[in-house]
Design an enzyme around this catalytic site. Structure first.
Site, PDB file in Angstrom:
ATOM      1  N   GLU A 182     -33.440 -66.675 -35.900  1.00 33.09           N
ATOM      2  CA  GLU A 182     -34.113 -66.321 -37.158  1.00 33.09           C
ATOM      3  C   GLU A 182     -33.647 -67.216 -38.311  1.00 33.09           C
ATOM      4  O   GLU A 182     -33.447 -66.760 -39.423  1.00 33.09           O
ATOM      5  CB  GLU A 182     -33.855 -64.851 -37.520  1.00 33.09           C
ATOM      6  CG  GLU A 182     -34.185 -63.860 -36.442  1.00 33.09           C
ATOM      7  CD  GLU A 182     -33.902 -62.425 -36.846  1.00 33.09           C
ATOM      8  OE1 GLU A 182     -33.733 -62.162 -38.056  1.00 33.09           O
ATOM      9  OE2 GLU A 182     -33.857 -61.564 -35.951  1.00 33.09           O
ATOM     10  N   GLU A 229     -28.836 -56.153 -33.929  1.00 31.90           N
ATOM     11  CA  GLU A 229     -27.886 -55.854 -35.013  1.00 31.90           C
ATOM     12  C   GLU A 229     -27.008 -54.631 -34.731  1.00 31.90           C
ATOM     13  O   GLU A 229     -26.967 -53.672 -35.511  1.00 31.90           O
ATOM     14  CB  GLU A 229     -28.650 -55.703 -36.332  1.00 31.90           C
ATOM     15  CG  GLU A 229     -29.444 -56.949 -36.658  1.00 31.90           C
ATOM     16  CD  GLU A 229     -30.262 -56.859 -37.932  1.00 31.90           C
ATOM     17  OE1 GLU A 229     -30.216 -55.824 -38.616  1.00 31.90           O
ATOM     18  OE2 GLU A 229     -30.972 -57.850 -38.221  1.00 31.90           O
TER      19      GLU A 229
HETATM   20  O1  G3I Z   1     -47.810 -56.047 -44.857  1.00 28.13           O
HETATM   21  C1  G3I Z   1     -47.629 -54.629 -44.879  1.00 28.13           C
HETATM   22  C2  G3I Z   1     -48.499 -53.994 -45.943  1.00 28.13           C
HETATM   23  O2  G3I Z   1     -49.878 -54.220 -45.615  1.00 28.13           O
HETATM   24  C3  G3I Z   1     -48.223 -52.506 -45.990  1.00 28.13           C
HETATM   25  O3  G3I Z   1     -48.938 -51.932 -47.045  1.00 28.13           O
HETATM   26  C4  G3I Z   1     -46.737 -52.262 -46.198  1.00 28.13           C
HETATM   27  C5  G3I Z   1     -46.456 -50.780 -46.106  1.00 28.13           C
HETATM   28  O4  G3I Z   1     -45.069 -50.604 -46.058  1.00 28.13           O
HETATM   29  O5  G3I Z   1     -45.969 -52.912 -45.150  1.00 28.13           O
HETATM   30  C6  G3I Z   1     -46.172 -54.309 -45.156  1.00 28.13           C
HETATM   31  O6  G3I Z   1     -45.435 -54.818 -44.072  1.00 28.13           O
HETATM   32  C7  G3I Z   1     -44.068 -55.102 -44.342  1.00 28.13           C
HETATM   33  C8  G3I Z   1     -43.745 -56.389 -43.564  1.00 28.13           C
HETATM   34  O7  G3I Z   1     -42.365 -56.715 -43.683  1.00 28.13           O
HETATM   35  C9  G3I Z   1     -44.577 -57.565 -44.026  1.00 28.13           C
HETATM   36  O8  G3I Z   1     -44.220 -57.935 -45.284  1.00 28.13           O
HETATM   37  C10 G3I Z   1     -43.205 -53.964 -43.801  1.00 28.13           C
HETATM   38  O9  G3I Z   1     -43.416 -52.804 -44.589  1.00 28.13           O
HETATM   39  C11 G3I Z   1     -41.740 -54.371 -43.880  1.00 28.13           C
HETATM   40  O10 G3I Z   1     -40.927 -53.367 -43.263  1.00 28.13           O
HETATM   41  C12 G3I Z   1     -41.529 -55.687 -43.128  1.00 28.13           C
HETATM   42  O11 G3I Z   1     -40.176 -56.102 -43.327  1.00 28.13           O
HETATM   43  C13 G3I Z   1     -39.656 -56.936 -42.281  1.00 28.13           C
HETATM   44  C14 G3I Z   1     -38.242 -56.432 -41.961  1.00 28.13           C
HETATM   45  O12 G3I Z   1     -37.625 -57.270 -40.981  1.00 28.13           O
HETATM   46  C15 G3I Z   1     -38.299 -55.014 -41.392  1.00 28.13           C
HETATM   47  O13 G3I Z   1     -39.082 -55.017 -40.231  1.00 28.13           O
HETATM   48  C16 G3I Z   1     -39.582 -58.386 -42.786  1.00 28.13           C
HETATM   49  O14 G3I Z   1     -40.882 -58.910 -42.974  1.00 28.13           O
HETATM   50  C17 G3I Z   1     -38.840 -59.231 -41.765  1.00 28.13           C
HETATM   51  O15 G3I Z   1     -38.658 -60.555 -42.257  1.00 28.13           O
HETATM   52  C18 G3I Z   1     -37.465 -58.628 -41.457  1.00 28.13           C
HETATM   53  O16 G3I Z   1     -36.911 -59.398 -40.430  1.00 28.13           O
HETATM   54  C19 G3I Z   1     -35.567 -59.030 -40.043  1.00 28.13           C
HETATM   55  C20 G3I Z   1     -35.457 -59.147 -38.531  1.00 28.13           C
HETATM   56  O17 G3I Z   1     -36.417 -58.315 -37.916  1.00 28.13           O
HETATM   57  C21 G3I Z   1     -34.046 -58.814 -38.081  1.00 28.13           C
HETATM   58  N1  G3I Z   1     -33.062 -59.675 -38.754  1.00 28.13           N
HETATM   59  C22 G3I Z   1     -33.137 -59.626 -40.228  1.00 28.13           C
HETATM   60  C23 G3I Z   1     -34.549 -60.005 -40.680  1.00 28.13           C
HETATM   61  C24 G3I Z   1     -34.632 -60.037 -42.198  1.00 28.13           C
HETATM   62  O18 G3I Z   1     -34.409 -58.771 -42.709  1.00 28.13           O
END
Ligand code: G3I
Length: 343
Positions: free
Chosen positions: A256, A149
């Site tokens: 994705e 990105e």
């Molecule tokens: O599951 C943990 C939880 O146990 C913990 O307490 C909590 C603490 O912050 O975190 C939780 O994990 C989260 C994870 O998603 C699972 O739900 C993370 O905080 C959170 O940052 C993470 O977000 C991900 C995001 O990227 C940032 O990394 C999303 O799942 C994921 O779908 C999203 O994917 C992105 C691609 O990498 C890049 N393109 C866009 C896409 C959508 O935003």
């Protein structure tokens, strides 16, 4: 109003998940290229989820556990437990692992932010991180999103962030590709971005950046098109975007894909109509990708397996953007992808 409300209610999420026919053939058995999905380590411990992933997919991307937000601790140490668990699951089932992602504006962990302003020490840490991760999965990871990105959302230029400030707007990208190449000469090294199919300015900026990086000697061997789209995306946009990116002659990764129902505009459009549009968009993307020359087909990856696990559902619990419903049943979109693969 009540009547229209009831009509809409009849077209709620459930209406889309009625099984419309027999079992769907495993997608990976129909495709001459990898069919990927993103996973989370904890979900793989759920037997029904693990079975569904194993049945249909041949490549796994860590949804978040191979990103700095998980892997780089505040004191600069790395943690590999969940990345290794995902890698082990993939290996045990003969699946490819895809590395997502190394350098991303959205991830600026304290361990890097707090490094002294000296460019040399920052560069050493930067190189060390890339080498540690790409090297660890050498021979298993088919490729890496080296730069994720890089383009501003409005398409007006390149994002500015910790990595660009410390190591240069273009230089940090060229550096990352070279260091990743040295760590795994066989891995496909990609750049990756989103909204390319819906924002012509962003697509143009992305193409210009790829040209600049290639001219600068960056060993880019693949281009990612995330394909997070909304159900109101006009027909043909996905095809034109995939074809435009393919003109570089590099590998293409639909990296994705999901199709949001809720984010699609048009209050007057019924949910059922939006779900039909979703089905058409998945079919279009798969048809366009399958039409690429085989040497350019890196992988077709959807961003999740069952609807409730989608990142989009955190934003709106009624969204149903993926190929399987909450019970793991085939949705019309999955059948459309199957049909596109059989053509
Ligand atoms: O599951 C943990 C939880 O146990 C913990 O307490 C909590 C603490 O912050 O975190 C939780 O994990 C989260 C994870 O998603 C699972 O739900 C993370 O905080 C959170 O940052 C993470 O977000 C991900 C995001 O990227 C940032 O990394 C999303 O799942 C994921 O779908 C999203 O994917 C992105 C691609 O990498 C890049 N393109 C866009 C896409 C959508 O935003």
């Amino acid at each position: 109003m009540l009547g229209s409300g009831l009509a809409l209610a009849a077209c709620g999420p459930k209406a889309n998940s009625q099984p419309a026919g027999g079992p769907v053939a495993p997608l990976k058995s129909l495709a001459p290229f990898p069919i990927g999905t993103c996973v989370r380590a904890n979900l793989l411990e759920d037997p029904s989820y693990a079975a569904l992933v194993s049945e249909h997919f041949s490549q796994l991307t860590a949804e978040w556990e191979m990103k700095m937000e998980y892997t780089v601790l505040d004191d600069g140490r790395f943690r590999f437990d969940r990345p290794d668990a995902i890698a082990a699951f993939a290996r045990s089932r003969g699946m490819r692992l895809f590395g997502h992602t190394l350098i991303w504006y959205a991830q600026e962990p304290p361990a890097f932010v707090n490094l002294d302003e000296q460019r040399a020490s920052f560069a050493r840490a930067y190189d060390n991180y890339i080498t540690a991760f790409v090297g660890r999965y050498r021979g298993q990871a088919s490729g890496w999103d080296v730069i994720n990105e890089p383009i501003k959302d409005d398409g007006s230029g390149l994002r500015e962030h910790l990595w660009s400030r410390r190591l240069g707007e273009i230089d940090h990208m060229v550096r990352a590709f070279h260091v990743a190449k040295a760590a795994d000469p066989d891995a496909v090294l990609l750049i990756n971005d989103y909204n390319l199919e819906s924002n012509p300015a962003k697509l143009a900026q992305y193409q210009r950046l790829i040209e600049r990086l290639l001219k600068a000697g960056a060993p880019i061997s693949g281009i990612g098109c995330q394909t997070h789209c909304n159900a109101d995306l006009p027909a043909g946009a996905l095809t034109r975007t995939i074809e435009a990116l393919a003109r570089f002659g590099l590998k293409i990764h639909v990296s994705e894909m999901d199709v949001s129902i809720v984010r699609a505009g048009g209050w007057f459009v019924s949910r059922e109509e939006k779900e039909a549009a979703q089905t058409r968009l998945y079919a279009e993307a798969m048809s366009a990708f399958a039409a690429l020359p085989e040497r350019q087909q890196f992988a077709f990856t959807v961003w999740g397996v069952r609807d409730p696990e989608s990142w989009l559902v955190k934003e709106n619990g009624s969204d149903t953007p993926l190929l399987f419903d909450g019970a793991g049943r085939a949705k019309p979109a999955l059948r459309a992808v199957e049909a596109a693969l059989r053509r």
